[in-house]
Design a protein around this motif. Structure first.
Motif, short mmCIF file in Angstrom:
data_model
loop_
_atom_site.label_atom_id
_atom_site.label_comp_id
_atom_site.label_asym_id
_atom_site.label_seq_id
_atom_site.Cartn_x
_atom_site.Cartn_y
_atom_site.Cartn_z
N ILE B 20 0.87 -1.18 0.00
CA ILE B 20 0.00 0.00 0.00
C ILE B 20 0.91 1.23 0.00
CG2 ILE B 20 -1.77 1.28 1.23
CD1 ILE B 20 -2.62 -1.38 2.54
N SER B 21 0.71 2.09 -0.96
CA SER B 21 1.55 3.28 -1.09
C SER B 21 0.90 4.48 -0.40
CB SER B 21 1.79 3.60 -2.56
OG SER B 21 0.55 3.89 -3.21
N CYS B 22 1.74 5.44 -0.04
CA CYS B 22 1.28 6.67 0.61
C CYS B 22 2.19 7.78 0.11
CB CYS B 22 1.34 6.52 2.12
SG CYS B 22 1.04 8.04 3.06
N THR B 23 1.64 8.70 -0.65
CA THR B 23 2.45 9.76 -1.25
C THR B 23 2.18 11.09 -0.57
OG1 THR B 23 2.43 8.62 -3.38
CG2 THR B 23 3.01 10.96 -3.38
N SER B 72 7.44 9.49 -0.50
CA SER B 72 6.46 8.41 -0.39
C SER B 72 6.92 7.33 0.58
CB SER B 72 6.25 7.75 -1.76
OG SER B 72 5.66 8.64 -2.67
N VAL B 73 5.95 6.67 1.15
CA VAL B 73 6.21 5.50 1.99
C VAL B 73 5.31 4.37 1.51
CG1 VAL B 73 6.98 6.76 4.03
CG2 VAL B 73 4.54 6.28 3.73
N SER B 74 5.66 3.17 1.90
CA SER B 74 4.86 2.01 1.55
C SER B 74 4.76 1.06 2.72
CB SER B 74 5.49 1.26 0.36
OG SER B 74 5.43 2.03 -0.82
N TYR B 89 -4.28 3.12 7.22
CA TYR B 89 -4.08 4.56 7.09
C TYR B 89 -2.61 4.92 7.32
CZ TYR B 89 -9.17 4.95 7.59
OH TYR B 89 -10.52 4.84 7.42
N CYS B 90 -2.09 5.78 6.47
CA CYS B 90 -0.77 6.36 6.75
C CYS B 90 -0.98 7.72 7.41
CB CYS B 90 0.06 6.51 5.48
SG CYS B 90 -0.63 7.58 4.20
#
Lengths: 121, 111
Positions: B20-23, B72-74, B89-90
């Motif tokens: 799951i990516s979080c930009t 970004s984090v994943s 959720y990030c």
């Protein structure tokens, strides 16, 4: 065991006020920053407000700034959220959360079960 | 529109690996503020899953891991299990907003 128990939610008309409380136990309350986070049913998490351990630093989301006030009583191990001029869009489940702050890390490592606020005429 | 952008949904079969990516941007993740992940099982409060981009609280299985690259984090979940079906959720801190920000959440479905 860390416990956070929210209370004070309910049904209120637009424009009225409500005060949420969060009773903390199982940890040294006055050593931790605290947060309020809300969630509209079926939607995502929204940060509402945060308060430093010594009440010096208070921050609010733009959506509640000027209407909500966060406070704490370290002697009572309690966190509060005074909500004034409530709007329909404030309807949500409100969570109290314990903050963890290390360098550039700001996060929440314990959460209560939440209390529901419904604003409707 | 959330400050941190996540895909609305991901899915995978049991035993598979999903990410799951979080930009974010230069005022949050890109500024060096830590990124953190929460798991919210249906009808429950969020639970901290990953903090400081890559660290796991005690009790979180090592099937869950976090990584970071630029803004970004994943979140990676390996050996997918039925009980992993939840919303993820990030979260980070944003210096422009002077407050905490969340991603919009990602619903993980285990097929």
């Amino acid at each position: 065991e860390v416990q956070l128990v929210e209370s004070g939610g309910g049904f209120v008309q637009p424009g009225r006020s409500l005060r949420l409380s969060c009773a903390a136990s199982g940890f040294t309350f006055d050593e931790y920053d605290m947060y309020w986070v809300r969630q509209v049913p079926g939607k995502g998490l929204e940060w509402v407000s945060s308060l430093s351990w010594n009440s010096v630093k208070k921050d609010y989301a733009d959506s509640v700034k000027g209407r909500f006030t966060i406070s704490r009583d370290n002697a009572k191990n309690s966190l509060y959220l005074q909500m004034n001029s409530l709007r329909a869009e404030d309807t949500a489940l409100y969570f109290c959360a314990r903050g963890a702050t290390f360098s550039l890390d700001y996060y929440m490592d314990a959460w209560g079960k939440g209390t529901t606020v419904t604003v409707s005429s | 529109q959330s400050v941190l952008t996540q895909p609305p949904s991901v899915s995978g079969a049991p035993g598979q690996r999903v990410t799951i990516s979080c930009t974010g941007s230069r005022s949050n993740i890109g500024a060096g503020y830590g990124a953190h992940w929460y798991q919210q099982l249906p009808g429950t409060a969020p639970k901290l899953l990953i903090y400081g981009d890559t660290s796991r609280p005690s009790g979180v299985p090592d099937r869950f891991s976090g990584s970071k690259s630029g803004t970004s984090v994943s979140l990676a979940i390996t050996g997918l299990q039925a009980e992993d079906e939840a919303d993820y959720y990030c979260q980070s801190y944003d210096s422009s907003l002077s407050g905490v920000v969340f991603g919009g959440g990602t619903k993980l479905t285990v097929l």
